[in-house]
Design a protein around this motif. Structure first.
Motif, PDB file in Angstrom:
ATOM      1  N   PHE A 260      37.659  48.761  43.065  1.00  0.00           N
ATOM      2  CA  PHE A 260      38.867  48.063  43.520  1.00  0.00           C
ATOM      3  C   PHE A 260      39.551  48.910  44.593  1.00  0.00           C
ATOM      4  O   PHE A 260      39.805  50.099  44.394  1.00  0.00           O
ATOM      5  CB  PHE A 260      39.810  47.844  42.335  1.00  0.00           C
ATOM      6  CG  PHE A 260      41.114  47.178  42.702  1.00  0.00           C
ATOM      7  CD1 PHE A 260      41.210  45.800  42.787  1.00  0.00           C
ATOM      8  CD2 PHE A 260      42.244  47.939  42.960  1.00  0.00           C
ATOM      9  CE1 PHE A 260      42.404  45.187  43.118  1.00  0.00           C
ATOM     10  CE2 PHE A 260      43.441  47.340  43.294  1.00  0.00           C
ATOM     11  CZ  PHE A 260      43.525  45.961  43.374  1.00  0.00           C
ATOM     12  N   THR A 261      39.833  48.301  45.734  1.00  0.00           N
ATOM     13  CA  THR A 261      40.413  49.031  46.865  1.00  0.00           C
ATOM     14  C   THR A 261      41.578  48.249  47.447  1.00  0.00           C
ATOM     15  O   THR A 261      41.473  47.042  47.684  1.00  0.00           O
ATOM     16  CB  THR A 261      39.359  49.262  47.966  1.00  0.00           C
ATOM     17  OG1 THR A 261      38.243  49.974  47.417  1.00  0.00           O
ATOM     18  CG2 THR A 261      39.950  50.059  49.120  1.00  0.00           C
ATOM     19  N   ASP A 262      42.694  48.951  47.677  1.00  0.00           N
ATOM     20  CA  ASP A 262      43.837  48.358  48.369  1.00  0.00           C
ATOM     21  C   ASP A 262      43.577  48.452  49.865  1.00  0.00           C
ATOM     22  O   ASP A 262      43.586  49.544  50.449  1.00  0.00           O
ATOM     23  CB  ASP A 262      45.113  49.119  47.988  1.00  0.00           C
ATOM     24  CG  ASP A 262      46.372  48.457  48.542  1.00  0.00           C
ATOM     25  OD1 ASP A 262      46.260  47.653  49.486  1.00  0.00           O
ATOM     26  OD2 ASP A 262      47.472  48.761  48.050  1.00  0.00           O
ATOM     27  N   ALA A 263      43.318  47.314  50.486  1.00  0.00           N
ATOM     28  CA  ALA A 263      43.005  47.280  51.917  1.00  0.00           C
ATOM     29  C   ALA A 263      44.260  47.153  52.774  1.00  0.00           C
ATOM     30  O   ALA A 263      44.159  46.923  53.986  1.00  0.00           O
ATOM     31  CB  ALA A 263      42.043  46.134  52.217  1.00  0.00           C
ATOM     32  N   THR A 264      45.437  47.296  52.160  1.00  0.00           N
ATOM     33  CA  THR A 264      46.766  47.232  52.778  1.00  0.00           C
ATOM     34  C   THR A 264      47.118  45.804  53.198  1.00  0.00           C
ATOM     35  O   THR A 264      46.248  44.942  53.360  1.00  0.00           O
ATOM     36  CB  THR A 264      46.909  48.174  53.996  1.00  0.00           C
ATOM     37  OG1 THR A 264      46.127  47.688  55.081  1.00  0.00           O
ATOM     38  CG2 THR A 264      46.482  49.601  53.637  1.00  0.00           C
ATOM     39  N   GLY A 265      48.396  45.587  53.376  1.00  0.00           N
ATOM     40  CA  GLY A 265      48.869  44.286  53.844  1.00  0.00           C
ATOM     41  C   GLY A 265      48.699  43.152  52.857  1.00  0.00           C
ATOM     42  O   GLY A 265      48.685  41.985  53.245  1.00  0.00           O
TER      43      GLY A 265
ATOM     44  N   GLY B  15      49.980  47.592  47.266  1.00  0.00           N
ATOM     45  CA  GLY B  15      50.401  48.525  46.236  1.00  0.00           C
ATOM     46  C   GLY B  15      50.086  48.124  44.809  1.00  0.00           C
ATOM     47  O   GLY B  15      50.500  48.803  43.865  1.00  0.00           O
ATOM     48  N   TYR B  16      49.354  47.047  44.622  1.00  0.00           N
ATOM     49  CA  TYR B  16      49.008  46.624  43.263  1.00  0.00           C
ATOM     50  C   TYR B  16      47.774  47.376  42.770  1.00  0.00           C
ATOM     51  O   TYR B  16      46.984  47.919  43.553  1.00  0.00           O
ATOM     52  CB  TYR B  16      48.732  45.119  43.221  1.00  0.00           C
ATOM     53  CG  TYR B  16      49.923  44.265  43.570  1.00  0.00           C
ATOM     54  CD1 TYR B  16      51.220  44.663  43.285  1.00  0.00           C
ATOM     55  CD2 TYR B  16      49.746  43.029  44.211  1.00  0.00           C
ATOM     56  CE1 TYR B  16      52.301  43.873  43.608  1.00  0.00           C
ATOM     57  CE2 TYR B  16      50.833  42.221  44.536  1.00  0.00           C
ATOM     58  CZ  TYR B  16      52.112  42.656  44.234  1.00  0.00           C
ATOM     59  OH  TYR B  16      53.195  41.864  44.557  1.00  0.00           O
ATOM     60  N   THR B  17      47.602  47.382  41.451  1.00  0.00           N
ATOM     61  CA  THR B  17      46.407  47.943  40.841  1.00  0.00           C
ATOM     62  C   THR B  17      45.638  46.830  40.136  1.00  0.00           C
ATOM     63  O   THR B  17      46.164  45.736  39.907  1.00  0.00           O
ATOM     64  CB  THR B  17      46.748  49.053  39.835  1.00  0.00           C
ATOM     65  OG1 THR B  17      47.636  48.526  38.841  1.00  0.00           O
ATOM     66  CG2 THR B  17      47.435  50.224  40.541  1.00  0.00           C
ATOM     67  N   ALA B  18      44.385  47.132  39.800  1.00  0.00           N
ATOM     68  CA  ALA B  18      43.518  46.127  39.193  1.00  0.00           C
ATOM     69  C   ALA B  18      43.815  45.953  37.719  1.00  0.00           C
ATOM     70  O   ALA B  18      43.913  46.927  36.972  1.00  0.00           O
ATOM     71  CB  ALA B  18      42.061  46.514  39.389  1.00  0.00           C
ATOM     72  N   GLY B  19      43.984  44.691  37.316  1.00  0.00           N
ATOM     73  CA  GLY B  19      43.979  44.352  35.910  1.00  0.00           C
ATOM     74  C   GLY B  19      42.561  43.950  35.543  1.00  0.00           C
ATOM     75  O   GLY B  19      41.597  44.539  36.036  1.00  0.00           O
ATOM     76  N   ALA B  20      42.408  42.957  34.710  1.00  0.00           N
ATOM     77  CA  ALA B  20      41.074  42.463  34.363  1.00  0.00           C
ATOM     78  C   ALA B  20      40.557  41.575  35.493  1.00  0.00           C
ATOM     79  O   ALA B  20      41.183  40.573  35.834  1.00  0.00           O
ATOM     80  CB  ALA B  20      41.120  41.686  33.055  1.00  0.00           C
ATOM     81  N   ILE B  21      39.420  41.957  36.091  1.00  0.00           N
ATOM     82  CA  ILE B  21      38.829  41.192  37.198  1.00  0.00           C
ATOM     83  C   ILE B  21      37.349  40.971  36.911  1.00  0.00           C
ATOM     84  O   ILE B  21      36.609  41.930  36.678  1.00  0.00           O
ATOM     85  CB  ILE B  21      39.002  41.911  38.543  1.00  0.00           C
ATOM     86  CG1 ILE B  21      40.482  42.197  38.826  1.00  0.00           C
ATOM     87  CG2 ILE B  21      38.390  41.093  39.676  1.00  0.00           C
ATOM     88  CD1 ILE B  21      40.722  42.966  40.111  1.00  0.00           C
ATOM     89  N   THR B  22      36.927  39.711  36.945  1.00  0.00           N
ATOM     90  CA  THR B  22      35.511  39.389  36.770  1.00  0.00           C
ATOM     91  C   THR B  22      35.061  38.415  37.847  1.00  0.00           C
ATOM     92  O   THR B  22      35.838  37.571  38.304  1.00  0.00           O
ATOM     93  CB  THR B  22      35.224  38.763  35.385  1.00  0.00           C
ATOM     94  OG1 THR B  22      35.963  37.540  35.247  1.00  0.00           O
ATOM     95  CG2 THR B  22      35.600  39.713  34.258  1.00  0.00           C
ATOM     96  N   ILE B  23      33.814  38.550  38.258  1.00  0.00           N
ATOM     97  CA  ILE B  23      33.159  37.609  39.171  1.00  0.00           C
ATOM     98  C   ILE B  23      31.815  37.236  38.548  1.00  0.00           C
ATOM     99  O   ILE B  23      31.050  38.121  38.143  1.00  0.00           O
ATOM    100  CB  ILE B  23      32.949  38.225  40.566  1.00  0.00           C
ATOM    101  CG1 ILE B  23      34.303  38.521  41.226  1.00  0.00           C
ATOM    102  CG2 ILE B  23      32.121  37.301  41.460  1.00  0.00           C
ATOM    103  CD1 ILE B  23      34.190  39.200  42.583  1.00  0.00           C
TER     104      ILE B  23
END
Length: 376
Positions: A188-193, A172-180
């Protein structure tokens, strides 16, 4: 009694009857209004869950009431203060929907509740209110916790898409700042669990990496209450990972001058020094390389390569071991497999003698420009 007086009396009685009926109707309406129940609605401009320590609460009565104060409010897991009247959306501050407001301060994680019992306020007709709705809002100040990021095994070139997996303590979280690799991710996808995926697409000029441990990451997740995790910057896990974000640029060194050859002939080139890679002759604009009549290939360290079988113009491309493709060479290979024809040769001397035996002169007509002609 004359006819006129009788008629007048009838009219008077009819008028009195109509007035009585009107007054009776007014009385019924008044009684209906006087017996009307007062409803109470509790709401907030803040959605649940929230991490706010001060939450505005609004209490709206369906009638103008008196006798309502802060002591009439029931609440749980909270304190309240700053109780006051407020002007309702009608802008007048009185009449239908007359309201009160106060601040709710949650005391611990979980639900904070507010309710108002029946018979706490009275309108002008001595009607009392019904019980309100049971208002509840979740108080949450605990941020998400990230435990790992993994990157799958692979050799990634320009245009490759890397799907990384983020592991956290809940869904249930959403993306903040994400870098790779210093690049902001997408999809960004919630894959559950408690599992999430993001995609990083390698672009030309990104930093090359030779192992997964070299790839810098930074991941922030945000929950529904607005709490953000600390940036997760630990080394990602995974198998053998290589990022090659730089295509070869030496195609003009490998093949530097315009050349004409017949189909299948050997063409000398300079080594591209691309061990595990390859060089290609292919039409300008080629993006998919498949060996055939219009494309030929040799190893990345080769010093010669055959020309394509089909007549036409070709450019040289260098492909590295990761699959990155150089731009097309400036120099052009022209493939021409058709023998010259339609030309004539005229000897300029009628005969050869001692005076002109070393200066034979002849004229070509209809010769092909750039062709080599042998004579004997």
């Amino acid at each position: 009694m004359n006819k006129f007086n009788k008629s007048k009396k009838i009219k008077i009685w009819v008028s009195l009857y109509a007035m009585l009926m009107f007054l009776s109707g007014v009385g019924l309406v008044y009684k209906a209004m006087a017996a009307q129940s007062i409803t109470v609605t509790i709401s907030s401009s803040v959605s649940s869950p929230t991490n706010l320590g001060e939450i505005p609460i609004f209490v709206d009565f369906s009638q103008n009431v008196t006798g309502f104060d802060i002591s009439d409010i029931s609440y749980g897991n909270a304190t309240i203060d700053n109780f006051r009247m407020y002007s309702t959306p009608d802008g007048y501050g009185y009449g239908y929907g007359y309201g009160y407001t106060f601040n709710l301060h949650p005391q611990s994680q979980g639900a904070s509740t507010v309710s108002i019992g029946a018979d706490k306020a009275t309108d002008i007709n001595n009607n009392t209110n019904l019980a309100s709705n049971n208002f509840s809002i979740i108080y949450d100040t605990i941020p998400p916790v990230i435990s790992g990021v993994s990157i799958p095994t692979g050799t990634y070139k320009i245009g490759s898409e890397i799907t990384a997996t983020i592991t956290a303590d809940a869904a249930g979280y959403t993306a903040g700042a994400i870098t790779i690799n210093g690049v902001s991710v997408t999809n960004f996808t919630d894959a559950t669990g408690g599992s999430y995926t993001v995609k990083y697409t390698v672009a030309s000029g990104d930093t090359d990496r030779t192992s997964v441990s070299e790839i810098p990451i930074s991941v922030v997740l945000t929950d529904a209450a607005g709490n953000s995790s600390e940036a997760y910057t630990n080394t990602p896990t995974g198998g053998t990972v290589t990022i090659d974000a730089h295509a070869p640029t030496n195609q003009n060194d490998v093949f530097s001058a315009n050349t004409s050859k017949k189909g299948g002939a050997s063409v000398n080139v300079v080594s591209a020094n691309e061990t595990g890679g390859s060089i290609w002759f292919a039409p300008y604009g080629t993006t998919s390389f498949i060996s055939g009549d219009t494309m030929t290939t040799a190893g990345g360290t080769a010093t010669s390569i055959n020309s394509p079988a089909t007549a036409g113009e070709y450019r040289l491309f260098v492909i590295d071991a990761s699959g990155n493709v150089s731009s097309a060479s400036t120099a052009v290979l022209t493939v021409d497999s058709t023998a010259p024809s339609g030309y004539t040769v005229t000897i300029d001397q009628a005969y050869i003698n001692n005076s002109n035996k070393t200066a034979l002169s002849f004229t070509f007509s209809g010769a092909e420009l750039g062709s080599t002609y042998n004579y004997s």
